[in-house]
Design a protein around this motif. Structure first.
Motif, short mmCIF file in Angstrom:
data_model
loop_
_atom_site.label_atom_id
_atom_site.label_comp_id
_atom_site.label_asym_id
_atom_site.label_seq_id
_atom_site.Cartn_x
_atom_site.Cartn_y
_atom_site.Cartn_z
N GLU A 32 -3.31 2.63 1.50
CA GLU A 32 -3.86 3.80 2.20
C GLU A 32 -2.83 4.91 2.36
O GLU A 32 -3.15 6.09 2.20
N ASN A 33 -1.58 4.55 2.66
CA ASN A 33 -0.55 5.56 2.86
C ASN A 33 -0.10 6.21 1.56
O ASN A 33 0.20 7.40 1.54
N ILE A 34 -0.07 5.47 0.48
CA ILE A 34 0.28 6.07 -0.82
C ILE A 34 -0.79 7.07 -1.22
O ILE A 34 -0.50 8.20 -1.61
N VAL A 35 -2.04 6.68 -1.13
CA VAL A 35 -3.13 7.57 -1.51
C VAL A 35 -3.14 8.82 -0.64
O VAL A 35 -3.25 9.94 -1.14
N SER A 50 8.77 8.85 -4.80
CA SER A 50 9.30 9.07 -3.46
C SER A 50 8.40 8.42 -2.42
O SER A 50 8.87 7.78 -1.48
N ALA A 51 7.10 8.55 -2.59
CA ALA A 51 6.15 7.95 -1.65
C ALA A 51 6.23 6.43 -1.70
O ALA A 51 6.18 5.76 -0.66
N VAL A 52 6.38 5.87 -2.89
CA VAL A 52 6.52 4.42 -3.03
C VAL A 52 7.74 3.94 -2.25
O VAL A 52 7.67 2.98 -1.48
N SER A 53 8.86 4.62 -2.42
CA SER A 53 10.10 4.24 -1.70
C SER A 53 9.91 4.31 -0.20
O SER A 53 10.31 3.41 0.53
N ASP A 54 9.29 5.40 0.26
CA ASP A 54 9.09 5.58 1.70
C ASP A 54 8.19 4.50 2.29
O ASP A 54 8.45 3.97 3.37
N VAL A 55 7.10 4.19 1.58
CA VAL A 55 6.16 3.18 2.08
C VAL A 55 6.81 1.80 2.12
O VAL A 55 6.70 1.07 3.10
N ILE A 56 7.52 1.44 1.06
CA ILE A 56 8.18 0.13 1.02
C ILE A 56 9.26 0.05 2.11
O ILE A 56 9.33 -0.93 2.85
N ALA A 57 10.08 1.08 2.23
CA ALA A 57 11.16 1.07 3.24
C ALA A 57 10.58 0.95 4.65
O ALA A 57 11.06 0.14 5.45
N GLY A 58 9.56 1.71 4.96
CA GLY A 58 8.93 1.63 6.27
C GLY A 58 8.29 0.28 6.52
O GLY A 58 8.37 -0.27 7.62
N GLY A 59 7.67 -0.25 5.48
CA GLY A 59 7.05 -1.57 5.61
C GLY A 59 8.04 -2.67 5.86
O GLY A 59 7.82 -3.54 6.71
N ASP A 83 -1.51 -0.57 -6.27
CA ASP A 83 -2.95 -0.24 -6.22
C ASP A 83 -3.14 1.23 -5.86
O ASP A 83 -3.93 1.94 -6.48
N GLY A 84 -2.43 1.69 -4.83
CA GLY A 84 -2.54 3.07 -4.39
C GLY A 84 -2.03 4.05 -5.43
O GLY A 84 -2.60 5.14 -5.61
N ALA A 85 -0.97 3.68 -6.12
CA ALA A 85 -0.43 4.54 -7.18
C ALA A 85 -1.46 4.75 -8.28
O ALA A 85 -1.67 5.87 -8.76
N LYS A 86 -2.11 3.68 -8.68
CA LYS A 86 -3.14 3.80 -9.72
C LYS A 86 -4.26 4.71 -9.25
O LYS A 86 -4.70 5.60 -9.97
N GLU A 87 -4.68 4.51 -8.01
CA GLU A 87 -5.77 5.33 -7.45
C GLU A 87 -5.38 6.81 -7.38
O GLU A 87 -6.21 7.68 -7.58
N ALA A 88 -4.09 7.09 -7.14
CA ALA A 88 -3.62 8.47 -7.01
C ALA A 88 -3.18 9.08 -8.34
O ALA A 88 -2.81 10.25 -8.39
N GLY A 89 -3.18 8.30 -9.41
CA GLY A 89 -2.80 8.83 -10.72
C GLY A 89 -1.33 8.72 -11.05
O GLY A 89 -0.83 9.40 -11.94
N VAL A 90 -0.61 7.85 -10.37
CA VAL A 90 0.81 7.62 -10.64
C VAL A 90 0.93 6.47 -11.63
O VAL A 90 0.16 5.51 -11.58
N ASP A 91 1.89 6.55 -12.53
CA ASP A 91 2.14 5.49 -13.49
C ASP A 91 2.45 4.19 -12.75
O ASP A 91 3.40 4.13 -11.96
#
Length: 134
Positions: A32-35, A50-59, A83-91
């Protein structure tokens, strides 16, 4: 995106204390947060890592402070960000790689089991690949 790290940490911290299933809870919060973070971004590829790093670090921070299993939570976090990356169009390959390296750094920073977390990150990436049909 440091506020994203705080948002994930706060949301996950409040949910984990009452959650029976840490993996699913972490996965849903991460996805949800990545999307949400990438919804209105011009350069999704740059913002995505950058969003992936932030979400993982916070988690990982949230897992370490709530007493939840870091290794179980990492599986869900990685699965959710991919899952969120795919939904948002990130590789998704790039997202999985960024997630894994951030897991190792973040778990090391909180003094957790880096080896166990790395195995969980791979497990989460493999599960996500199955979820997204990769």
């Amino acid at each position: 995106m440091s506020t994203l790290t705080d948002d994930v940490k706060n949301t996950l911290s409040s949910l984990i204390s009452g959650a029976g299933d840490v993996v699913s809870t972490a996965q849903n919060v991460a996805r949800e947060n990545i999307v949400k973070a990438l919804k209105n971004v011009g350069s999704v590829a740059e913002a995505g890592t950058s969003a992936v790093s932030d979400v993982i670090a916070g988690g990982v921070e949230a897992l370490s402070t709530t007493g939840g299993s870091i290794t179980d939570g990492v599986t869900g976090l990685v699965r959710g960000v991919v899952d969120g990356a795919k939904e948002a169009g990130v590789d998704t390959t790039q997202a999985a790689g960024e997630a894994a390296s951030t897991v190792v750094r973040s778990v090391s920073n909180v003094g957790g089991d880096v080896g166990g977390a790395a195995v969980s990150a791979v497990s989460g990436a493999i599960s996500a690949a199955g979820d997204i049909g990769a």
